[in-house]
Design a protein around this motif. Structure first.
Motif, PDB file in Angstrom:
ATOM      1  N   LEU A   1       0.856  -1.183   0.000  1.00  0.00           N
ATOM      2  CA  LEU A   1       0.000   0.000   0.000  1.00  0.00           C
ATOM      3  C   LEU A   1       0.898   1.242   0.000  1.00  0.00           C
ATOM      4  N   ALA A   2       0.849   1.997  -1.077  1.00  0.00           N
ATOM      5  CA  ALA A   2       1.646   3.230  -1.179  1.00  0.00           C
ATOM      6  C   ALA A   2       0.872   4.350  -0.495  1.00  0.00           C
ATOM      7  N   GLU A   3       1.334   4.746   0.679  1.00  0.00           N
ATOM      8  CA  GLU A   3       0.619   5.742   1.474  1.00  0.00           C
ATOM      9  C   GLU A   3       0.566   7.089   0.754  1.00  0.00           C
ATOM     10  N   ASP A   4      -0.533   7.772   0.932  1.00  0.00           N
ATOM     11  CA  ASP A   4      -0.753   9.054   0.271  1.00  0.00           C
ATOM     12  C   ASP A   4       0.301  10.080   0.722  1.00  0.00           C
ATOM     13  N   GLY A   5       0.992  10.702  -0.271  1.00  0.00           N
ATOM     14  CA  GLY A   5       1.976  11.738   0.015  1.00  0.00           C
ATOM     15  C   GLY A   5       3.349  11.229   0.421  1.00  0.00           C
ATOM     16  N   LYS A   6       3.532   9.926   0.490  1.00  0.00           N
ATOM     17  CA  LYS A   6       4.819   9.372   0.907  1.00  0.00           C
ATOM     18  C   LYS A   6       5.648   8.988  -0.318  1.00  0.00           C
ATOM     19  N   SER A   7       6.933   9.287  -0.305  1.00  0.00           N
ATOM     20  CA  SER A   7       7.826   8.980  -1.430  1.00  0.00           C
ATOM     21  C   SER A   7       8.482   7.617  -1.229  1.00  0.00           C
ATOM     22  N   TYR A   8       8.661   6.904  -2.348  1.00  0.00           N
ATOM     23  CA  TYR A   8       9.306   5.589  -2.328  1.00  0.00           C
ATOM     24  C   TYR A   8      10.387   5.571  -3.404  1.00  0.00           C
ATOM     25  N   TRP A   9      11.582   5.037  -3.097  1.00  0.00           N
ATOM     26  CA  TRP A   9      12.673   4.916  -4.052  1.00  0.00           C
ATOM     27  C   TRP A   9      12.937   3.440  -4.304  1.00  0.00           C
ATOM     28  N   PHE A  10      13.299   3.105  -5.533  1.00  0.00           N
ATOM     29  CA  PHE A  10      13.530   1.718  -5.918  1.00  0.00           C
ATOM     30  C   PHE A  10      14.910   1.594  -6.555  1.00  0.00           C
ATOM     31  N   LEU A  11      15.725   0.720  -6.036  1.00  0.00           N
ATOM     32  CA  LEU A  11      17.052   0.445  -6.581  1.00  0.00           C
ATOM     33  C   LEU A  11      16.963  -0.824  -7.407  1.00  0.00           C
ATOM     34  N   LEU A  12      17.256  -0.704  -8.712  1.00  0.00           N
ATOM     35  CA  LEU A  12      17.170  -1.842  -9.632  1.00  0.00           C
ATOM     36  C   LEU A  12      18.568  -2.341  -9.938  1.00  0.00           C
ATOM     37  N   THR A  13      18.877  -3.594  -9.574  1.00  0.00           N
ATOM     38  CA  THR A  13      20.207  -4.177  -9.778  1.00  0.00           C
ATOM     39  C   THR A  13      20.067  -5.595 -10.280  1.00  0.00           C
ATOM     40  N   GLY A  14      21.153  -6.290 -10.360  1.00  0.00           N
ATOM     41  CA  GLY A  14      21.201  -7.716 -10.588  1.00  0.00           C
ATOM     42  C   GLY A  14      21.795  -8.379  -9.365  1.00  0.00           C
ATOM     43  N   GLU A  15      21.767  -9.705  -9.338  1.00  0.00           N
ATOM     44  CA  GLU A  15      22.242 -10.407  -8.147  1.00  0.00           C
ATOM     45  C   GLU A  15      23.761 -10.342  -8.016  1.00  0.00           C
TER      46      GLU A  15
ATOM     47  N   PHE B   1      27.819  -8.872  -9.666  1.00  0.00           N
ATOM     48  CA  PHE B   1      28.507  -7.687 -10.192  1.00  0.00           C
ATOM     49  C   PHE B   1      28.337  -7.555 -11.698  1.00  0.00           C
ATOM     50  N   ASN B   2      28.416  -8.679 -12.422  1.00  0.00           N
ATOM     51  CA  ASN B   2      28.353  -8.644 -13.890  1.00  0.00           C
ATOM     52  C   ASN B   2      26.921  -8.687 -14.439  1.00  0.00           C
ATOM     53  N   ALA B   3      25.937  -8.671 -13.574  1.00  0.00           N
ATOM     54  CA  ALA B   3      24.546  -8.673 -14.038  1.00  0.00           C
ATOM     55  C   ALA B   3      24.148  -7.251 -14.391  1.00  0.00           C
ATOM     56  N   ARG B   4      24.165  -6.931 -15.719  1.00  0.00           N
ATOM     57  CA  ARG B   4      23.808  -5.597 -16.163  1.00  0.00           C
ATOM     58  C   ARG B   4      23.327  -5.667 -17.593  1.00  0.00           C
ATOM     59  N   GLY B   5      22.532  -4.686 -18.009  1.00  0.00           N
ATOM     60  CA  GLY B   5      21.995  -4.656 -19.366  1.00  0.00           C
ATOM     61  C   GLY B   5      20.698  -3.869 -19.403  1.00  0.00           C
ATOM     62  N   GLU B   6      19.996  -3.982 -20.539  1.00  0.00           N
ATOM     63  CA  GLU B   6      18.708  -3.293 -20.666  1.00  0.00           C
ATOM     64  C   GLU B   6      17.705  -3.888 -19.673  1.00  0.00           C
ATOM     65  N   TYR B   7      16.727  -3.091 -19.305  1.00  0.00           N
ATOM     66  CA  TYR B   7      15.715  -3.603 -18.387  1.00  0.00           C
ATOM     67  C   TYR B   7      14.362  -2.973 -18.678  1.00  0.00           C
ATOM     68  N   GLU B   8      13.352  -3.613 -18.140  1.00  0.00           N
ATOM     69  CA  GLU B   8      11.983  -3.104 -18.206  1.00  0.00           C
ATOM     70  C   GLU B   8      11.442  -3.038 -16.786  1.00  0.00           C
ATOM     71  N   PHE B   9      10.884  -1.941 -16.389  1.00  0.00           N
ATOM     72  CA  PHE B   9      10.378  -1.729 -15.032  1.00  0.00           C
ATOM     73  C   PHE B   9       8.937  -1.241 -15.148  1.00  0.00           C
ATOM     74  N   LYS B  10       8.011  -2.073 -14.743  1.00  0.00           N
ATOM     75  CA  LYS B  10       6.587  -1.761 -14.883  1.00  0.00           C
ATOM     76  C   LYS B  10       6.001  -1.413 -13.515  1.00  0.00           C
ATOM     77  N   VAL B  11       5.320  -0.314 -13.435  1.00  0.00           N
ATOM     78  CA  VAL B  11       4.687   0.123 -12.190  1.00  0.00           C
ATOM     79  C   VAL B  11       3.188   0.256 -12.439  1.00  0.00           C
ATOM     80  N   THR B  12       2.373  -0.489 -11.669  1.00  0.00           N
ATOM     81  CA  THR B  12       0.928  -0.513 -11.840  1.00  0.00           C
ATOM     82  C   THR B  12       0.268  -0.211 -10.506  1.00  0.00           C
ATOM     83  N   SER B  13      -0.864   0.413 -10.525  1.00  0.00           N
ATOM     84  CA  SER B  13      -1.600   0.659  -9.284  1.00  0.00           C
ATOM     85  C   SER B  13      -3.001   0.078  -9.385  1.00  0.00           C
ATOM     86  N   TYR B  14      -3.537  -0.331  -8.250  1.00  0.00           N
ATOM     87  CA  TYR B  14      -4.899  -0.857  -8.162  1.00  0.00           C
ATOM     88  C   TYR B  14      -5.653  -0.060  -7.104  1.00  0.00           C
TER      89      TYR B  14
END
Length: 297
Positions: free
Chosen positions: A1-15, A17-30
């Motif tokens: 539940l994303a609380e109203d007015g609260k900021s959230y940061w997301f760090l996208l990595t791989g497991e 050191f060498n895990a890197r490349g193009e990515y797709e990040f989908k954010v959906t709300s219900y």
């Protein structure tokens, strides 16, 4: 539940050191469902009724400090329905259409009030799967109970795990209690031969867990009554309960005495063959022959 007015940061990595490349990040709300809380439960006020809704966006109804979650994992997310009893047997069928191995449909039933709920039972998915829109989903939950007149019942519809969410179908059906649900209302077999074609749908248990002599019947089973006044002849009984699935065989218990002081004579369970009814296999019939003494009930 994303609380109203609260900021959230997301760090996208791989497991690694060498895990890197193009990515797709989908954010959906219900949106949170209208019946996300007990206080906002949807009323089942005209039976039968089928609700086709969704648990997407639902929030957990308990927390890790909750003492009684009625068998539900505290972190699962569900929605609420309510029923006001009218003295009839009610059947609940709940199917959560959740893809993947997120656990089965789970239905919890409460009485009391929203600020003081009392757990009645927790029903998990049955032993079969349903197909919805050509995909296999988790197992449905089903339950039958006597809804006491004027008593409120709350139903929490969830899945077994946190990620079990999606569209669902919740069917609420009621059955009138049969006229011969009790010994005192037994249907008379007064002109032989006779064939009764009736139903046990809506019948209530005739014993309770404290009953001493149930004549071989499980106390929680539900049945109907018939009566015969003997005339000094041999009588044959043939009883077939047309119940689908592996719900046990037909069972017939015979008593003498009076309704307030029954004496068990015998208990007859299903025979060693099956009957076919409307092209489906059902449980085994029960049969018995005895000398019905003249003037004896």
């Amino acid at each position: 539940l994303a609380e109203d007015g609260k900021s959230y940061w997301f760090l996208l990595t791989g497991e690694r050191f060498n895990a890197r490349g193009e990515y797709e990040f989908k954010v959906t709300s219900y949106d949170i469902p209208d019946n996300d809380s007990c206080e906002e439960a949807i009323e089942a006020d005209s039976l039968p009724v089928i609700f086709k809704e969704s648990t997407l966006g639902a929030t957990p109804d308990f927390n890790e400090l909750s003492i009684d979650t009625c068998g539900v994992n505290w972190y699962t997310r569900g929605v609420w329905h309510r029923l006001l009893g009218h003295g009839a047997v009610v059947r609940l069928d709940y199917q959560l259409y959740s893809k993947g191995s997120n656990g089965d449909s789970e239905l919890s039933m409460f009485t009391g009030s929203c600020d003081s709920l009392v757990c009645v039972t927790n029903i998990q998915g049955a032993d079969h799967t349903e197909v919805y829109q050509s995909n296999y989903y988790n197992k449905p939950a089903a339950h039958e109970f006597l809804a006491e007149d004027g008593k409120s019942y709350w139903f929490l519809l969830t899945g077994e795990r946190f990620n079990a969410r999606g569209e669902y179908e919740f069917k609420v059906t009621s059955y009138d209690i049969p006229d011969n649900d009790s010994c005192e209302e037994a249907i008379e077999a007064d002109s032989l031969p006779v064939i009764f074609k009736e139903s046990t749908l809506g019948a209530t248990p005739d014993f309770n867990e404290l009953s001493i002599d149930t004549c071989g019947v499980n106390w929680y089973t539900r049945g109907v009554w018939h009566r015969l006044l003997g005339h000094g002849a041999v009588v044959r009984l043939d009883y077939q309960l047309y119940s689908k699935g592996s719900n046990g065989d037909s069972e017939l218990s015979m008593f003498t005495g009076s309704c307030d002081s029954l004496v068990c004579v015998t208990n007859i369970q299903g025979a060693d063959h099956t009957e076919v009814y409307q092209s489906n296999y059902y449980n085994k019939p029960a049969a018995h022959e005895f000398l019905a003494e003249d003037g004896k009930s």
